[in-house]
Design a protein around this motif. Structure first.
Motif, PDB file in Angstrom:
ATOM      1  N   ALA A  85      24.318 135.662  72.383  1.00 23.83           N
ATOM      2  CA  ALA A  85      24.217 134.735  72.830  1.00 23.83           C
ATOM      3  C   ALA A  85      23.873 133.411  71.828  1.00 23.83           C
ATOM      4  CB  ALA A  85      22.865 134.953  73.775  1.00 23.83           C
ATOM      5  N   ARG A  86      22.793 133.821  70.961  1.00 28.91           N
ATOM      6  CA  ARG A  86      22.815 132.885  69.904  1.00 28.91           C
ATOM      7  C   ARG A  86      24.172 132.008  69.264  1.00 28.91           C
ATOM      8  NH1 ARG A  86      18.631 136.537  68.619  1.00 28.91           N
ATOM      9  NH2 ARG A  86      19.562 137.353  66.802  1.00 28.91           N
ATOM     10  N   ALA A  87      25.218 133.316  68.884  1.00 29.84           N
ATOM     11  CA  ALA A  87      26.305 133.030  68.324  1.00 29.84           C
ATOM     12  C   ALA A  87      27.207 131.964  69.194  1.00 29.84           C
ATOM     13  CB  ALA A  87      26.931 134.118  67.706  1.00 29.84           C
ATOM     14  N   LEU A  88      27.082 132.174  70.557  1.00 31.84           N
ATOM     15  CA  LEU A  88      27.778 131.297  71.465  1.00 31.84           C
ATOM     16  C   LEU A  88      26.799 130.021  71.836  1.00 31.84           C
ATOM     17  CD1 LEU A  88      28.465 133.939  74.364  1.00 31.84           C
ATOM     18  CD2 LEU A  88      29.963 132.843  72.627  1.00 31.84           C
ATOM     19  N   GLY A  89      25.661 129.780  71.075  1.00 31.83           N
ATOM     20  CA  GLY A  89      25.066 128.370  71.467  1.00 31.83           C
ATOM     21  C   GLY A  89      24.360 128.467  72.365  1.00 31.83           C
ATOM     22  N   ALA A  90      23.865 129.485  73.139  1.00 33.56           N
ATOM     23  CA  ALA A  90      23.257 129.799  74.357  1.00 33.56           C
ATOM     24  C   ALA A  90      22.207 130.806  74.193  1.00 33.56           C
ATOM     25  CB  ALA A  90      24.121 129.996  75.643  1.00 33.56           C
ATOM     26  N   PRO A  91      21.139 130.634  73.326  1.00 37.12           N
ATOM     27  CA  PRO A  91      20.153 131.677  73.091  1.00 37.12           C
ATOM     28  C   PRO A  91      19.050 131.955  74.269  1.00 37.12           C
ATOM     29  CG  PRO A  91      19.469 129.585  72.237  1.00 37.12           C
ATOM     30  CD  PRO A  91      20.970 129.395  72.480  1.00 37.12           C
ATOM     31  N   ALA A  92      18.585 133.048  74.527  1.00 36.29           N
ATOM     32  CA  ALA A  92      17.962 133.583  75.421  1.00 36.29           C
ATOM     33  C   ALA A  92      16.382 133.120  75.224  1.00 36.29           C
ATOM     34  CB  ALA A  92      17.816 134.998  75.477  1.00 36.29           C
ATOM     35  N   THR A  93      15.802 132.898  76.288  1.00 36.35           N
ATOM     36  CA  THR A  93      14.331 131.948  75.954  1.00 36.35           C
ATOM     37  C   THR A  93      13.201 132.993  76.308  1.00 36.35           C
ATOM     38  OG1 THR A  93      14.492 130.849  77.997  1.00 36.35           O
ATOM     39  CG2 THR A  93      15.428 129.822  76.036  1.00 36.35           C
ATOM     40  N   PHE A  94      13.356 134.456  76.754  1.00 38.66           N
ATOM     41  CA  PHE A  94      12.236 135.114  76.958  1.00 38.66           C
ATOM     42  C   PHE A  94      12.150 136.293  76.164  1.00 38.66           C
ATOM     43  CE2 PHE A  94      16.252 136.925  78.743  1.00 38.66           C
ATOM     44  CZ  PHE A  94      16.136 138.287  78.543  1.00 38.66           C
ATOM     45  N   GLY A  95      11.220 136.929  76.203  1.00 43.62           N
ATOM     46  CA  GLY A  95      10.994 138.154  75.404  1.00 43.62           C
ATOM     47  C   GLY A  95       9.458 138.370  74.883  1.00 43.62           C
TER      48      GLY A  95
END
Length: 398
Positions: free
Chosen positions: A69-79
């Motif tokens: 997701a980070r490589a696609l430019g849409a990183p997750a915001t949870f964790g």
């Protein structure tokens, strides 16, 4: 905690996917990339959205969806934060202290077994579950469960390892604990770091814990079936949380029969990973081609996006709290004008109308079959809205 299929040396026949599938999944992941373990939380999220082939394949192949997701430019915001992680481990150690007596006392108190004094440390067995490799640990766990059941005593299995086959590939799961009762029944224990205030906790977090515990219970059921007599998996799990924001433990029994039935049904509905992989175009790969630092992807984002989009997804707003690729999938669903972005309930009500544009056109009378109940309902709603807007004073009321 889980272990990947590829890390298992010498898997026995009938317990592993065919070698060809393992090779294919390694190609999808990247030949030099270690598989990411699949845990019960991920399986519970996967079971909640069984129609998503994209997540089933990526999880089955052990792809790091967060890095993707980070490589696609849409990183997750949870964790989970590092602070919460450390705090959770410290709390778990406290709960399991004194030979597990505190944990068994909490369970005993919630069972309300009148006249039966809570067991002390000397009354609780804690079998050694150490073994070489995940297969060895799984076998050792099964043996310990059989021996504890036959002994007719309280027993606490700390971080046992269980196996569960999902979509044709096995996963290894590690619950916080499993308690064996003197009557031979088994209780799954979930230890969480969120607070239990005045005997109750956040319903959404409790629900997530129940779905996760249901995955563990499913993995325990085949083990119990192989025990000659007396073994059974209880349908109530013990949820242990900090009491009123302190570090003292409190607990509640949570009925997981609904989650158990739903998870079992949804996991059975999952399309096999082998079938999904076989339908992909030749050369499809999710390899990030990391640089020498082991962190920086060198593969162009558009190539990764093409590989991801080659696998069908089933986006829903609920994915935002459960899947690392949710933002990428939402962007694609919005670009395609899909009604899924409005939620599963709305999608189910709209029948064959799959785009927002088609819905608006049907409501305006510009398209759609008037005999279709969905189209008729949309036009009736549009007429009522227009009528309400046209009434004198309607604007003032708004």
């Amino acid at each position: 905690m889980t272990r990947s299929l590829d890390s298992r040396p010498g898997a026995r026949p009938g317990t592993a996917a065919p070698t060809a599938l393992r090779q294919r999944l390694a190609e999808l992941r990247g030949p030099s990339v270690a598989p990411l373990p699949l845990d019960a939380r991920a399986l519970a999220a996967l079971a909640a959205n069984p129609g998503c082939h994209r997540r089933a394949l990526l999880d089955g192949a052990g792809v790091d969806k967060a890095a993707l997701a980070r490589a696609l430019g849409a990183p997750a915001t949870f964790g989970q934060s590092q602070f919460a992680f450390v705090r959770g481990h410290a709390f778990e150690a406290r709960v399991k202290g004194d030979g597990g007596a505190e944990l068994i006392r909490l369970l005993h108190a919630r069972l309300a077994e009148a006249g039966d004094p809570p067991p002390g440390p000397q009354d609780i067995d804690r079998p050694d579950l150490s073994a070489a490799g995940p297969e060895g640990r799984t076998a050792r766990t099964a043996l310990a469960l059989r021996e504890a059941t036959a002994a007719g005593r309280w027993a606490l299995l700390d971080h046992p390892l269980l196996a569960l086959t999902v979509a044709g590939t096995p996963s290894y799961l590690e619950p916080d604990a499993v308690v064996v009762h003197p009557d031979g029944s088994w209780t799954v224990v979930e230890i969480k770091s969120f607070a239990m205030v005045d005997g109750s906790a956040d319903s959404a977090k409790v629900g997530a814990a129940a779905r996760q515990a249901a995955v563990y219970a499913l993995a325990l059921e085949p083990v119990a079936a192989r025990v000659e007599k007396g073994a059974s998996v209880r349908h109530h799990v013990l949820l242990v949380c900090p009491k009123d924001f302190s570090n003292l433990p409190d607990a509640a029994l949570v009925d997981i029969r609904k989650q158990l039935a739903t998870t079992r049904r949804q996991l059975e509905r999952l399309t096999g990973v082998a079938d999904i992989a076989a339908a992909l175009p030749d050369g499809t790969s999710f390899d990030l081609r990391l640089a020498d630092d082991g962190r920086t992807p060198t593969r162009p984002a558009h190539e990764l996006a093409g590989a991801v989009d080659a696998v069908a997804a089933a986006y829903a707003p609920e994915c935002l709290a459960a899947c690392e690729l949710a933002f990428h999938c939402r962007e694609r669903a919005r670009a395609a004008d899909c009604v899924q972005v409005l939620g599963r309930g709305v999608r189910a009500e709209l029948g064959g109308l799959t785009t927002v544009g088609a819905v608006l056109a049907a409501a305006a009378g510009e398209a759609g079959d008037p005999g279709d109940p969905t189209v008729a309902a949309l036009r009736r709603a549009a007429a009522l809205r227009a009528e309400a807007s046209a009434e004198p004073g309607a604007a003032a009321c708004l």
